[in-house]
Design an enzyme around this catalytic site. Structure first.
Site, PDB file in Angstrom:
ATOM      1  N   HIS A  33       3.368   0.562  -0.164  1.00 34.77           N
ATOM      2  CA  HIS A  33       4.040  -0.548  -0.946  1.00 34.77           C
ATOM      3  C   HIS A  33       3.557  -1.415  -1.641  1.00 34.77           C
ATOM      4  O   HIS A  33       2.089  -1.397  -1.708  1.00 34.77           O
ATOM      5  CB  HIS A  33       5.025  -0.989   0.592  1.00 34.77           C
ATOM      6  CG  HIS A  33       3.960  -1.779   1.541  1.00 34.77           C
ATOM      7  ND1 HIS A  33       3.888  -0.914   2.936  1.00 34.77           N
ATOM      8  CD2 HIS A  33       3.841  -3.536   1.552  1.00 34.77           C
ATOM      9  CE1 HIS A  33       3.370  -2.443   3.948  1.00 34.77           C
ATOM     10  NE2 HIS A  33       3.477  -3.153   2.434  1.00 34.77           N
TER      11      HIS A  33
ATOM     12  N   HIS B 188      -0.450  -0.556  -1.049  1.00 31.55           N
ATOM     13  CA  HIS B 188      -1.329  -0.861   0.641  1.00 31.55           C
ATOM     14  C   HIS B 188      -0.151  -0.100   1.455  1.00 31.55           C
ATOM     15  O   HIS B 188       1.034  -0.338   1.675  1.00 31.55           O
ATOM     16  CB  HIS B 188      -1.706  -1.580   0.820  1.00 31.55           C
ATOM     17  CG  HIS B 188      -0.850  -3.176   1.109  1.00 31.55           C
ATOM     18  ND1 HIS B 188       0.291  -3.569   0.539  1.00 31.55           N
ATOM     19  CD2 HIS B 188      -0.004  -3.235   2.379  1.00 31.55           C
ATOM     20  CE1 HIS B 188       0.633  -4.276   0.378  1.00 31.55           C
ATOM     21  NE2 HIS B 188       0.503  -4.285   2.265  1.00 31.55           N
TER      22      HIS B 188
ATOM     23  N   LYS C 137       1.541 -14.782   7.011  1.00 28.63           N
ATOM     24  CA  LYS C 137       1.068 -15.087   5.351  1.00 28.63           C
ATOM     25  C   LYS C 137       2.594 -15.226   5.023  1.00 28.63           C
ATOM     26  O   LYS C 137       3.143 -13.979   4.653  1.00 28.63           O
ATOM     27  CB  LYS C 137       0.228 -13.767   5.824  1.00 28.63           C
ATOM     28  CG  LYS C 137      -0.104 -13.325   3.884  1.00 28.63           C
ATOM     29  CD  LYS C 137      -1.004 -12.184   3.236  1.00 28.63           C
ATOM     30  CE  LYS C 137      -1.625 -12.162   1.788  1.00 28.63           C
ATOM     31  NZ  LYS C 137      -0.874 -11.435   1.169  1.00 28.63           N
TER      32      LYS C 137
ATOM     33  N   ASP D  81      -0.057  -1.106   5.942  1.00 29.78           N
ATOM     34  CA  ASP D  81       0.601  -2.775   6.847  1.00 29.78           C
ATOM     35  C   ASP D  81      -1.071  -1.951   7.915  1.00 29.78           C
ATOM     36  O   ASP D  81      -0.771  -0.524   8.480  1.00 29.78           O
ATOM     37  CB  ASP D  81       1.027  -3.198   7.134  1.00 29.78           C
ATOM     38  CG  ASP D  81       1.935  -4.083   6.194  1.00 29.78           C
ATOM     39  OD1 ASP D  81       1.025  -4.081   4.814  1.00 29.78           O
ATOM     40  OD2 ASP D  81       3.049  -4.959   6.205  1.00 29.78           O
TER      41      ASP D  81
HETATM   42  O1  LIG Z   1       5.528  -9.536  -0.613  1.00 26.81           O
HETATM   43  C1  LIG Z   1       6.075  -8.446   0.084  1.00 26.81           C
HETATM   44  O2  LIG Z   1       7.063  -8.594  -0.049  1.00 26.81           O
HETATM   45  C2  LIG Z   1       4.896  -7.402   0.998  1.00 26.81           C
HETATM   46  C3  LIG Z   1       3.927  -8.429   0.796  1.00 26.81           C
HETATM   47  C4  LIG Z   1       2.824  -7.522   2.213  1.00 26.81           C
HETATM   48  O3  LIG Z   1       2.865  -6.300   1.649  1.00 26.81           O
HETATM   49  C5  LIG Z   1       1.959  -8.478   2.246  1.00 26.81           C
HETATM   50  O4  LIG Z   1       1.943  -8.968   2.545  1.00 26.81           O
HETATM   51  O5  LIG Z   1       1.776  -7.234   2.853  1.00 26.81           O
HETATM   52 FE   LIG Z   2       2.246  -5.263   3.718  1.00 22.58          FE
END
Ligand SMILES: O=C(O)CCC(=O)C(=O)O
Ligand SMILES: [Fe+2]
Length: 505
Positions: free
Chosen positions: A437, A381, A362, A383
């Site tokens: 995070h 959230h 992503k 992961d």
């Molecule tokens: O952009 C970021 O550093 C974190 C992105 C993130 O936590 C995610 O896509 O799950």
């Molecule tokens: Fe994330």
């Protein structure tokens, strides 16, 4: 995918949300307006006529917002066609937010619903494409959609470049969250207090047992105490990483119309491609990011038709990166297995092995935000993955919730950020942590991050604490669930116990 699925709020939403926008939105009754005529709605920029057709003072707009909207309207609508008739848009409905609807507290009493294709809402999402929840937008966002003659919710990039000084209400966080959102550049400078650990992987397979053990112990310690770390000397060549970043940036540098050719369509279950963050609850809360999502490994499970064709080396560099990242994942999983007293191949096998563990990339694109202190690029959230690997363009934004405080990750040159995800947290019975995070945005610089989620197959594996790590003194903390059930549980759970932090249980 809505990869939103990776970013749902894992924090229960407070049942009584104050209107987070109120303090930041002043009222103005001038300029462009959406007005209802009979059953339809129309939008006009005819100055005085528009003044305030609702008689409520046009309080969906702040002065700034209003002036900017007016500017947009004037650019896009000629004086001879001062009104846009929404009657021609049977797909847009006015909806009422009744006082009893506690879920809708972020929205004004009158809002508009878009059909599912436009919702990019959650659900539906890649895990639940047939979800029925409709998604309401405020007048200001509808106005924007109309004047830009878009049939869809705007990309955040287009909102950002429109010159608005105030962000639409959907992007404003609830009041209680706003207090913790501060200037990310100031935060990144702070040297006091706990910092995300940096783990040097140079010695991970060293012949020298002492060197090897030291490296492995540090990784295990960071996984237990933080669940996130900067990996350096990870073995993936810096120039390949540079090329991956250049390729992703080149894609996002394309005009939006070009990127739209890759748009995902979650309502139809097409979750890969270009998209924007979804609202994941009835409040319509949105996030300040667009993204590109696709499966990158194993090769036989890819859908090459959705991969960007521009720039021309996108596929080559992203494929090579995925292969190297896959072997890095194996190494990390073996160290984490040993750290639990298991055979080194155990976690790798438990998450699906070479055949079944899916690597989903992503690319998060966070445009400049005129009011960064009111928005989040990615809401808080954990992961759901087994592991997540993240690259970024050296613009700070990632924050980790550690020991009750939001800690800003520093930008460490040539590093890859690695998260332990819920899957490994569950298998390890909570010994390894899946940390909460979020992503801040800023006014000055576009931030881009490349997250690769290593996730087990949705149905084939039942995730539960491994018997070897469960004892009488440490009973299982998580019930057996397939990955799909875990996702469902996180997406739809309704618990209201506290604001922070929910986690996988
Ligand atoms: O952009 C970021 O550093 C974190 C992105 C993130 O936590 C995610 O896509 O799950
Ligand atoms: Fe994330």
């Amino acid at each position: 995918m809505e990869n939103d699925a990776y970013n749902w709020i894992d924090i229960p939403q407070p049942s009584e949300q104050p209107d987070a926008g109120e303090e930041h939105q002043s009222s103005s009754g001038e300029g462009a307006e959406l007005i209802t005529t009979g059953e339809g709605i129309e939008m006009s920029n005819a100055g005085e006529e528009m003044e305030d057709s609702t008689g409520k003072g046009g309080n969906e707009f702040s002065d700034n917002e209003f002036n900017n909207k007016e500017a947009v309207v004037q650019n896009e609508i000629t004086p001879s066609s001062p009104q846009i008739h929404v009657q021609d848009r049977p797909d847009i409905h006015e909806v009422r937010n009744t006082e009893n609807s506690s879920a809708c507290t972020l929205l004004p009493t009158s809002c508009y619903s878009l059909p599912p294709r436009q919702n990019r809402g959650k659900p539906p999402n890649r895990y639940s494409p047939n979800g029925k929840i409709s998604y309401a937008i405020t007048k200001v966002l509808l106005l924007y959609i109309m004047v830009t003659s878009s049939f869809f919710l705007p990309r955040v990039e287009s909102l950002s470049s429109s010159g608005i000084q105030s962000i639409p209400r959907e992007y404003i966080r609830p009041q209680e969250e706003l207090t913790s959102i501060t200037n990310v550049f100031e935060e990144e400078k702070k040297v006091e207090g706990p910092q995300v650990p940096t783990i040097d992987l140079e010695g991970i397979e060293s012949e020298d047992k002492v060197v090897r053990e030291k490296c492995r112990e540090e990784l295990v310690k960071a996984a237990k105490e933080w669940g996130v770390m900067h990996l350096v000397n990870h073995g993936i060549p810096d120039d390949l990483i540079d090329r991956v970043k250049k390729a992703g940036k080149a894609f996002f540098d394309l005009p939006i119309e070009e990127k739209e050719k890759y748009a995902n369509d979650q309502a139809s279950g097409n979750v890969q491609g270009y998209g924007s963050k979804l609202a994941n609850n009835a409040s319509g809360q949105l996030e300040w990011e667009d993204y590109f999502f696709h499966l990158i490994f194993p090769e036989d499970k890819r859908d090459n038709s959705v991969w960007p064709k521009t720039p021309c080396d996108y596929t080559e560099v992203t494929s090579e990166y995925s292969r190297l990242l896959r072997s890095l994942a194996t190494k990390v999983l073996s160290v984490l297995s040993l750290g639990l007293g298991l055979e080194e191949g155990r976690l790798e096998k438990e998450v699906g092995g070479l055949e079944e563990l899916l690597l989903q990339m992503k690319i998060n694109y966070y445009p400049k935000c005129p009011q960064p202190e009111l928005a989040l690029g990615v809401e808080a959230h954990t992961d759901i993955s087994a592991l997540t690997f993240i690259l970024h363009n050296m613009v700070p934004g990632l924050q980790l919730f550690h020991e009750g405080k939001w800690i800003t990750a520093k930008c460490v040159p040539n590093s890859i950020i690695m998260h332990i995800g819920d899957t490994v947290e569950i298998l390890s019975n909570g010994k390894y942590k899946s940390i909460l995070h979020r992503g801040l945005v800023n006014k000055e610089k576009v931030r881009i991050s490349w997250a690769v989620f290593c996730e087990p197959p949705k149905e084939k594996i039942i995730l539960k604490p491994l018997t070897e790590v469960v004892t009488e003194a440490e009973p299982p903390l998580f019930p057996p669930r397939t990955f799909a059930q875990h996702i469902e549980h996180k997406l739809f759970r309704k618990t209201q116990h506290s604001l922070l932090p929910g986690k996988a249980g």
